[in-house]
Design a protein around this motif. Sequence first.
Motif, PDB file in Angstrom:
ATOM      1  N   ILE A 128      41.325  39.823  32.205  1.00 32.73           N
ATOM      2  CA  ILE A 128      40.752  39.909  33.518  1.00 32.73           C
ATOM      3  C   ILE A 128      40.828  38.470  34.387  1.00 32.73           C
ATOM      4  O   ILE A 128      40.493  37.777  33.946  1.00 32.73           O
ATOM      5  CB  ILE A 128      39.005  39.966  32.084  1.00 32.73           C
ATOM      6  CG1 ILE A 128      39.664  40.894  30.944  1.00 32.73           C
ATOM      7  CG2 ILE A 128      37.771  39.903  32.949  1.00 32.73           C
ATOM      8  CD1 ILE A 128      37.778  40.355  30.398  1.00 32.73           C
ATOM      9  N   ARG A 133      35.183  37.518  34.027  1.00 31.02           N
ATOM     10  CA  ARG A 133      34.629  36.559  32.658  1.00 31.02           C
ATOM     11  C   ARG A 133      33.396  35.812  32.886  1.00 31.02           C
ATOM     12  O   ARG A 133      32.743  36.462  31.554  1.00 31.02           O
ATOM     13  CB  ARG A 133      36.716  36.296  32.338  1.00 31.02           C
ATOM     14  CG  ARG A 133      36.091  35.915  30.753  1.00 31.02           C
ATOM     15  CD  ARG A 133      37.226  35.112  30.702  1.00 31.02           C
ATOM     16  NE  ARG A 133      39.070  36.202  30.500  1.00 31.02           N
ATOM     17  CZ  ARG A 133      39.010  37.454  29.476  1.00 31.02           C
ATOM     18  NH1 ARG A 133      38.061  37.643  27.951  1.00 31.02           N
ATOM     19  NH2 ARG A 133      39.906  37.691  29.271  1.00 31.02           N
ATOM     20  N   HIS A 137      30.151  36.905  30.899  1.00 29.95           N
ATOM     21  CA  HIS A 137      29.924  35.751  30.555  1.00 29.95           C
ATOM     22  C   HIS A 137      28.405  35.303  29.765  1.00 29.95           C
ATOM     23  O   HIS A 137      27.449  35.401  29.383  1.00 29.95           O
ATOM     24  CB  HIS A 137      30.822  34.897  30.084  1.00 29.95           C
ATOM     25  CG  HIS A 137      32.566  34.614  29.062  1.00 29.95           C
ATOM     26  ND1 HIS A 137      31.614  34.973  27.630  1.00 29.95           N
ATOM     27  CD2 HIS A 137      33.263  34.889  29.635  1.00 29.95           C
ATOM     28  CE1 HIS A 137      33.656  34.895  27.282  1.00 29.95           C
ATOM     29  NE2 HIS A 137      33.837  34.416  28.824  1.00 29.95           N
TER      30      HIS A 137
END
Length: 145
Positions: A128, A133, A137
């Motif tokens: 990714i 990413r 997150h």
Amino acid sequence: MHSATTRPERPATARGAVAIITNRRGELLLHLREDLPNIAWPAHWSLLGGGADEGESPTETVVRELDEEAGLVRRNLTELFEFRDEHGSGQLISFFASDWDGDETTLPLAEGVKLQFFAPEHLGILTIPPFIRGGIHRYLAARPA
């Protein structure tokens, strides 16, 4: 008092928008990009979205991109935050959240290789882009348990 010299205007920052789309199981819809040398992040799993057209707002961009790439219509779209693609295009990317509970294999994919829902605990094994990413997150950390 006016200065004798003026600073040149900085070019406008290139912009884009992506959508974190979840289903009722909390899985995230990811898009496998084609493995082509002329695109950003080839052969990476990413979110649906893309670059803004001139004069287009982030909301207009993500709505257009969802329709163009997968035939998805805006639903419960919420703007979340911005993240810069530091290691790729340099674009400032607006992240949005949305939900959709259909079968991703039935979507009319216009770009890329495939769409697939993934449980958050399986994202670690996927390739990714770092900014995607990071955005995922950040989204997951702020989401109610």
